[in-house]
Design an enzyme around this catalytic site. Structure first.
Site, PDB file in Angstrom:
ATOM      1  N   HIS A  18      48.177 -25.631   2.901  1.00  0.00           N
ATOM      2  CA  HIS A  18      47.015 -26.472   2.610  1.00  0.00           C
ATOM      3  C   HIS A  18      47.399 -27.738   1.850  1.00  0.00           C
ATOM      4  O   HIS A  18      46.770 -28.779   2.028  1.00  0.00           O
ATOM      5  CB  HIS A  18      45.957 -25.662   1.854  1.00  0.00           C
ATOM      6  CG  HIS A  18      45.405 -24.546   2.682  1.00  0.00           C
ATOM      7  ND1 HIS A  18      44.969 -23.353   2.165  1.00  0.00           N
ATOM      8  CD2 HIS A  18      45.230 -24.453   4.042  1.00  0.00           C
ATOM      9  CE1 HIS A  18      44.554 -22.567   3.155  1.00  0.00           C
ATOM     10  NE2 HIS A  18      44.704 -23.219   4.295  1.00  0.00           N
ATOM     11  N   HIS A  41      42.873 -21.900  14.756  1.00  0.00           N
ATOM     12  CA  HIS A  41      42.699 -20.553  14.189  1.00  0.00           C
ATOM     13  C   HIS A  41      42.070 -20.758  12.812  1.00  0.00           C
ATOM     14  O   HIS A  41      42.749 -20.701  11.786  1.00  0.00           O
ATOM     15  CB  HIS A  41      44.034 -19.832  14.071  1.00  0.00           C
ATOM     16  CG  HIS A  41      44.699 -19.559  15.390  1.00  0.00           C
ATOM     17  ND1 HIS A  41      45.251 -20.549  16.153  1.00  0.00           N
ATOM     18  CD2 HIS A  41      44.879 -18.398  16.070  1.00  0.00           C
ATOM     19  CE1 HIS A  41      45.757 -20.003  17.258  1.00  0.00           C
ATOM     20  NE2 HIS A  41      45.547 -18.700  17.222  1.00  0.00           N
ATOM     21  N   SER A  98      41.606 -23.851   5.571  1.00  0.00           N
ATOM     22  CA  SER A  98      41.842 -25.077   6.342  1.00  0.00           C
ATOM     23  C   SER A  98      40.541 -25.668   6.888  1.00  0.00           C
ATOM     24  O   SER A  98      40.353 -26.894   6.867  1.00  0.00           O
ATOM     25  CB  SER A  98      42.806 -24.790   7.496  1.00  0.00           C
ATOM     26  OG  SER A  98      42.292 -23.773   8.335  1.00  0.00           O
ATOM     27  N   GLU A 116      37.582 -20.215  16.172  1.00  0.00           N
ATOM     28  CA  GLU A 116      37.899 -18.917  15.580  1.00  0.00           C
ATOM     29  C   GLU A 116      37.474 -17.832  16.567  1.00  0.00           C
ATOM     30  O   GLU A 116      36.346 -17.857  17.066  1.00  0.00           O
ATOM     31  CB  GLU A 116      37.175 -18.780  14.220  1.00  0.00           C
ATOM     32  CG  GLU A 116      37.158 -17.414  13.615  1.00  0.00           C
ATOM     33  CD  GLU A 116      38.531 -16.777  13.381  1.00  0.00           C
ATOM     34  OE1 GLU A 116      39.429 -17.423  12.809  1.00  0.00           O
ATOM     35  OE2 GLU A 116      38.685 -15.613  13.787  1.00  0.00           O
ATOM     36  N   ASP A 141      39.070 -18.819  22.041  1.00  0.00           N
ATOM     37  CA  ASP A 141      40.514 -18.698  21.877  1.00  0.00           C
ATOM     38  C   ASP A 141      41.074 -20.078  21.518  1.00  0.00           C
ATOM     39  O   ASP A 141      40.872 -21.054  22.236  1.00  0.00           O
ATOM     40  CB  ASP A 141      41.116 -18.195  23.196  1.00  0.00           C
ATOM     41  CG  ASP A 141      42.634 -18.236  23.172  1.00  0.00           C
ATOM     42  OD1 ASP A 141      43.215 -18.074  22.088  1.00  0.00           O
ATOM     43  OD2 ASP A 141      43.233 -18.439  24.252  1.00  0.00           O
ATOM     44  N   GLY A 142      41.778 -20.133  20.401  1.00  0.00           N
ATOM     45  CA  GLY A 142      42.296 -21.408  19.914  1.00  0.00           C
ATOM     46  C   GLY A 142      43.284 -22.059  20.872  1.00  0.00           C
ATOM     47  O   GLY A 142      43.360 -23.289  20.955  1.00  0.00           O
ATOM     48  N   ASP A 162      47.500 -22.173  13.468  1.00  0.00           N
ATOM     49  CA  ASP A 162      47.799 -21.252  12.358  1.00  0.00           C
ATOM     50  C   ASP A 162      47.455 -19.807  12.742  1.00  0.00           C
ATOM     51  O   ASP A 162      46.542 -19.203  12.169  1.00  0.00           O
ATOM     52  CB  ASP A 162      46.976 -21.715  11.135  1.00  0.00           C
ATOM     53  CG  ASP A 162      47.231 -20.872   9.906  1.00  0.00           C
ATOM     54  OD1 ASP A 162      48.285 -20.230   9.821  1.00  0.00           O
ATOM     55  OD2 ASP A 162      46.359 -20.861   9.019  1.00  0.00           O
TER      56      ASP A 162
HETATM   57  C1  LIG Z   1      45.966 -17.172   9.355  1.00  0.00           C
HETATM   58  S1  LIG Z   1      44.260 -17.008   9.695  1.00  0.00           S
HETATM   59  C2  LIG Z   1      43.640 -18.639   9.608  1.00  0.00           C
HETATM   60  C3  LIG Z   1      43.633 -19.250   8.262  1.00  0.00           C
HETATM   61  C4  LIG Z   1      43.096 -20.653   8.229  1.00  0.00           C
HETATM   62  N1  LIG Z   1      43.699 -21.485   9.272  1.00  0.00           N
HETATM   63  C5  LIG Z   1      43.361 -21.281   6.891  1.00  0.00           C
HETATM   64  O1  LIG Z   1      44.419 -21.901   6.717  1.00  0.00           O
HETATM   65  O2  LIG Z   1      42.512 -21.196   6.007  1.00  0.00           O
HETATM   66  C6  LIG Z   1      44.255 -16.746  11.432  1.00  0.00           C
HETATM   67  C7  LIG Z   1      42.866 -16.646  12.054  1.00  0.00           C
HETATM   68  O3  LIG Z   1      43.010 -16.704  13.473  1.00  0.00           O
HETATM   69  C8  LIG Z   1      42.033 -15.873  14.055  1.00  0.00           C
HETATM   70  N2  LIG Z   1      42.507 -15.643  15.429  1.00  0.00           N
HETATM   71  C9  LIG Z   1      43.373 -14.718  15.899  1.00  0.00           C
HETATM   72  N3  LIG Z   1      43.644 -14.934  17.196  1.00  0.00           N
HETATM   73  C10 LIG Z   1      42.950 -16.051  17.553  1.00  0.00           C
HETATM   74  C11 LIG Z   1      42.841 -16.812  18.753  1.00  0.00           C
HETATM   75  N4  LIG Z   1      43.514 -16.468  19.864  1.00  0.00           N
HETATM   76  N5  LIG Z   1      42.067 -17.910  18.763  1.00  0.00           N
HETATM   77  C12 LIG Z   1      41.376 -18.274  17.647  1.00  0.00           C
HETATM   78  N6  LIG Z   1      41.435 -17.599  16.496  1.00  0.00           N
HETATM   79  C13 LIG Z   1      42.212 -16.510  16.437  1.00  0.00           C
HETATM   80  C14 LIG Z   1      41.961 -14.679  13.126  1.00  0.00           C
HETATM   81  O4  LIG Z   1      40.737 -14.007  13.245  1.00  0.00           O
HETATM   82  C15 LIG Z   1      42.131 -15.358  11.754  1.00  0.00           C
HETATM   83  O5  LIG Z   1      40.876 -15.669  11.195  1.00  0.00           O
END
Ligand SMILES: C[S@@+](CC[C@H](N)C(=O)[O-])C[C@H]1O[C@@H](n2cnc3c(N)ncnc32)[C@H](O)[C@@H]1O
Length: 282
Positions: A18, A41, A98, A116, A141-142, A162
């Protein structure tokens, strides 16, 4: 999917990620021209550090909360502390992830899409960020969003990738999606997070990043534990593609300061270095 970021919010890896994100957003704001941000993500945006989950893991306690206790007057960390809403002498109760940091950085002309996959997290993000019409939260899906959203109309901005690295083939998926995104938008600023659990995993991550054969990749790594002492992460890294001017030196100072205040005695390292040159050799 088992991953819940609430257990990890505000840990040293979040702090490092961050702090770099805040600097990149600030760099984009040096010009008036609108920018676009994509968080592939996004997580739940804001995390309650008093929750049972956060307290149980103790990760924020050993991360952002310790940093605030020990390093609150560090000039290198001033932008980061301001962005997370830290106040001198007050204990931080809610940690902005983030998605919240991106949403807060937007000016009237800027725009962001926060993606997300877990509906409950996405809804939490939607509730937590003040959109003012500039932010859209998508339950999706990200990796698919990279294809759908790039290149952005604004032609300038950043992408944070992420993932939780729970899937064994996460890197393969990420590589494929990133290369397609880069092909569509080679001038975008990309931040790709990667975990470091041991020397082998670090070496593999750097080899994989080099194998992308893309110029202008900065790697910013922070490790604060020795391998034998760490139950989970020893450190983490960010591969920053097309870093803004001046970021190398600035992040070097920031990561050194975080390391100074958070690392166990004699453990870990802070390293900010170019992984690939301005141009790739043919
Ligand atoms: C490491 S955390 C994110 C933290 C956030 N980016 C931050 O820095 O505050 C990863 C997130 O990705 C989500 N996730 C997992 N697979 C995903 C996908 N294919 N597409 C989008 N989100 C996904 C999870 O539910 C989780 O909330």
């Amino acid at each position: 999917m088992n991953y819940r970021h609430l257990y990890h919010a505000g840990n040293f890896a979040d702090v490092a990620k961050h702090a770099a994100l805040v600097e990149c957003l600030a760099a984009l704001k040096r010009k008036d021209k609108a920018f676009f941000a994509l968080d592939t993500h996004a997580g739940g945006a804001v995390y309650d550090l008093r929750s049972a989950e956060a307290r149980k893991s103790g990760e924020a306690e050993r991360g952002v909360l310790r940093l605030l206790e020990r390093g609150s007057s560090e000039p290198a960390l001033a932008n980061y502390f301001a962005a997370i809403g830290a106040r001198a002498g007050a204990r931080l109760a809610r940690y902005p992830g983030s998605a919240a940091l991106i949403a807060a950085a937007l000016r009237p002309q800027d725009r962001a899409i926060l993606v997300e996959a877990v509906p409950a997290e996405a809804r939490a993000a939607e509730r937590a960020v003040r959109s003012r019409g500039r932010v859209r939260v998508e339950i999706a899906d990200g990796y698919a969003a990279l294809k759908a959203q790039l290149p952005p109309l604004e032609r300038r901005g950043l992408v944070l990738i992420d993932p939780p690295y729970e899937a064994v083939d996460e890197w393969r998926t990420l590589r494929h999606a990133f290369l397609e995104a880069y092909r569509r938008w080679p001038t975008g600023l990309y931040l790709i997070w990667y975990p470091i659990r041991d020397v082998g995993q670090r070496r593999a991550a750097l080899t994989r990043l080099e194998s992308l054969r893309i110029p202008k990749i900065l790697s910013a790594e922070l490790a604060i534990y020795t391998e034998s002492a760490a139950a989970g992460l020893v450190g983490s890294g960010l591969a920053i593609v097309n870093p803004p001017f001046g970021l190398d030196a600035r992040l070097g100072e920031i990561y050194a300061a975080i390391h100074r205040h958070l690392a166990a005695a004699g453990a870990g390292y802070a390293q900010v270095a170019r992984l690939t040159d301005e141009r790739m050799a043919q």
